[in-house]
Motif scaffolding. Structure first.
Motif, PDB file in Angstrom:
ATOM      1  N   LYS A 116       0.871  -1.172   0.000  1.00 28.76           N
ATOM      2  CA  LYS A 116       0.000   0.000   0.000  1.00 28.76           C
ATOM      3  C   LYS A 116       0.909   1.223   0.000  1.00 28.76           C
ATOM      4  CE  LYS A 116      -0.470  -0.124   5.073  1.00 28.76           C
ATOM      5  NZ  LYS A 116      -1.403  -0.161   6.213  1.00 28.76           N
ATOM      6  N   VAL A 117       0.362   2.340  -0.454  1.00 29.57           N
ATOM      7  CA  VAL A 117       1.138   3.575  -0.495  1.00 29.57           C
ATOM      8  C   VAL A 117       0.326   4.675   0.175  1.00 29.57           C
ATOM      9  CG1 VAL A 117       0.277   4.274  -2.790  1.00 29.57           C
ATOM     10  CG2 VAL A 117       2.484   5.127  -1.963  1.00 29.57           C
ATOM     11  N   ARG A 118       1.022   5.496   0.912  1.00 30.68           N
ATOM     12  CA  ARG A 118       0.368   6.586   1.626  1.00 30.68           C
ATOM     13  C   ARG A 118      -0.171   7.616   0.652  1.00 30.68           C
ATOM     14  NH1 ARG A 118       3.371  10.529   5.813  1.00 30.68           N
ATOM     15  NH2 ARG A 118       1.548  11.522   6.749  1.00 30.68           N
ATOM     16  N   SER A 119      -1.306   8.203   0.976  1.00 28.61           N
ATOM     17  CA  SER A 119      -1.888   9.227   0.128  1.00 28.61           C
ATOM     18  C   SER A 119      -1.974  10.549   0.872  1.00 28.61           C
ATOM     19  CB  SER A 119      -3.297   8.819  -0.332  1.00 28.61           C
ATOM     20  OG  SER A 119      -4.208   8.849   0.755  1.00 28.61           O
ATOM     21  N   TYR A 120      -2.131  11.614   0.092  1.00 22.31           N
ATOM     22  CA  TYR A 120      -2.535  12.889   0.661  1.00 22.31           C
ATOM     23  C   TYR A 120      -3.690  13.417  -0.175  1.00 22.31           C
ATOM     24  CZ  TYR A 120       0.159  15.201  -3.081  1.00 22.31           C
ATOM     25  OH  TYR A 120       0.650  15.605  -4.289  1.00 22.31           O
ATOM     26  N   ASN A 121      -4.530  14.203   0.447  1.00 22.55           N
ATOM     27  CA  ASN A 121      -5.668  14.770  -0.268  1.00 22.55           C
ATOM     28  C   ASN A 121      -5.319  16.152  -0.792  1.00 22.55           C
ATOM     29  OD1 ASN A 121      -8.640  14.765  -0.962  1.00 22.55           O
ATOM     30  ND2 ASN A 121      -8.520  16.642   0.255  1.00 22.55           N
ATOM     31  N   THR A 122      -5.370  16.281  -2.101  1.00 18.74           N
ATOM     32  CA  THR A 122      -5.285  17.608  -2.691  1.00 18.74           C
ATOM     33  C   THR A 122      -6.653  18.262  -2.555  1.00 18.74           C
ATOM     34  OG1 THR A 122      -3.435  17.354  -4.196  1.00 18.74           O
ATOM     35  CG2 THR A 122      -5.202  18.774  -4.923  1.00 18.74           C
ATOM     36  N   CYS A 123      -6.669  19.422  -1.945  1.00 14.16           N
ATOM     37  CA  CYS A 123      -7.934  20.018  -1.512  1.00 14.16           C
ATOM     38  C   CYS A 123      -8.583  20.827  -2.635  1.00 14.16           C
ATOM     39  CB  CYS A 123      -7.708  20.862  -0.272  1.00 14.16           C
ATOM     40  SG  CYS A 123      -7.124  19.858   1.128  1.00 14.16           S
ATOM     41  N   ALA A 124      -8.921  20.118  -3.713  1.00 12.54           N
ATOM     42  CA  ALA A 124      -9.592  20.707  -4.858  1.00 12.54           C
ATOM     43  C   ALA A 124     -11.094  20.485  -4.738  1.00 12.54           C
ATOM     44  CB  ALA A 124      -9.069  20.091  -6.150  1.00 12.54           C
TER      45      ALA A 124
END
Length: 400
Positions: A116-124
């Motif tokens: 698994k790979v860590r994600s970040y949320n782009t706040c679009a």
């Protein structure tokens, strides 16, 4: 053999920046690719330049096809229409390779480096990047169109947005509150008053959730060196994870390297670049801490794996970009599972929850802030048949 018999492109009026390409072979297999921005120009390149070269060619020859498409006499600099067309074709060829052997693309690339790979949320927001230009003029007074209208949210109350993201398992987020101040000076400078206002969302996040949230600052290649220097130095107190694309031309490696030496925030670069040579130049110059690449703009999976190898040789992490379309995201997840130094996979929860679902059969699963591998042969997803049947669909075919 696995000869290419036809190439079809699909565009839809509702998402005019997106184009999909289907590459069909005499085995009866069809591979799917995607490009973003200038879709009509990419369509023209595919049918007028690429298709005559590829029809009848063995689709298994991914490397020589990639080299041929990425070295035309003109159009090879940066993420041109030629490079975007080559990217879409390349993704489709890797999809074909995986389907042919009954394995996922990440296995075809050489196997997974992680489960698994860590994600970040782009706040679009829901329609961010839909038209020809990004919306950068959203302010705190704009009305949210739904629970995931995150660009409105970070301008209004970034601390509350951070709490919402943490509740869903995200512990990293990317925002761009400085963008609205660039037009006043064409990015040449930023006033102290605007700098202070641009810092407010970062302060609100830290007050609301402390160090539980990592923050990325997107600067969208809007600023001169002095302005970027002011912004990056002001961001140091908030301990951000990176400042992304801080200067106006991200192939200006001299200025970017100078900026990186002058500030304590890590620099991330750059989704805007095409081809491995541009990334090599960044790394040789010591101009970036994190390598960000977009598979639909850099040359596809073939070129992306080489860029990832360069990043690994320079001990730099890789973070694939996603703020464009679902197939690019899916291909990026395959790369992120394979590449040894992958750090994050960018996602946009607003698009994952809405219009991405209307286009493809399967999307990557995101669980508690982690992206899981795609399953099934090839990319593991197909374009929904209804997309090509829409009234606003524009179809064009080459070959039989």
């Amino acid at each position: 053999m696995s000869r290419i018999t036809s190439i079809r492109t699909i565009r839809i009026g509702e998402r005019p920046n997106l184009i999909w390409v289907e590459v069909t072979t005499d085995e009866g297999l069809t591979g799917l690719g995607e490009a973003f921005r200038g879709a009509a120009a990419v369509e023209a390149v595919i049918h007028e330049s690429v298709a005559p070269m590829l029809i009848g060619r063995d689709s298994r020859d991914i490397e020589p096809i990639s080299r041929a498409l990425l070295t035309p006499y003109v159009g090879f600099g940066g993420s041109s229409a030629e490079v975007r067309a080559a990217s879409a074709i390349d993704i489709a060829l890797w999809d074909l390779k995986g389907q042919r052997h009954g394995i996922p693309v990440h296995e075809a690339l050489g196997g997974k480096s992680r489960d698994k790979v860590r994600s970040y949320n782009t706040c679009a927001g829901y329609d961010y990047n839909t038209k020809s230009a990004q919306r950068r003029d959203i302010g705190a007074t704009d009305e949210a169109r739904g629970p995931y209208d995150d660009q409105v949210a970070f301008m209004r109350d970034a601390g509350q947005l951070a709490e919402s993201l943490l509740s869903e398992g995200f512990n990293a987020m990317k925002i761009w509150p400085f963008d609205i101040y660039a037009p006043a000076t064409q990015g040449v400078s930023i006033t102290l008053a605007d700098l202070k206002k641009g810092l407010e969302p970062f302060a609100k996040i830290r007050r609301a959730v402390g160090e539980r949230m990592e923050i990325m600052a997107e600067l969208h290649s809007l600023w001169s060196y002095p302005a970027a220097l002011s912004i990056c130095r002001a961001l140091e107190e908030f301990n951000i994870t990176w400042a992304e694309d801080p200067i106006a031309k991200m192939d200006d490696v001299a200025s970017l390297a100078e900026l990186r030496r002058a500030v304590r925030v890590p620099i991330c670069a750059s989704e805007t670049l095409g081809g491995k040579v541009a990334f090599r130049d960044l790394l040789v110059a010591g101009a970036t801490d994190i390598v960000m690449l977009d598979l639909a703009w850099c040359g596809g999976l073939t070129e992306a794996r080489k860029i990832a190898a360069l990043a690994e040789a320079w001990a730099r992490p890789v973070a694939p970009h996603d703020c464009t379309g679902p197939i690019t995201l899916i291909a990026s997840v395959h790369l992120a599972m394979h590449a040894p130094t992958a750090m994050f996979q960018e996602v946009v929860r607003a698009t994952l929850a809405t219009w991405y679902r209307d286009l493809v059969t399967v999307l990557p699963r995101v669980e508690q802030g982690w992206v899981l591998p795609m399953e099934g042969p090839g990319l593991g997803a197909m374009l929904l048949p209804a997309v090509a049947q829409r009234e606003d669909a524009i179809l064009r075919s080459s070959g039989r």
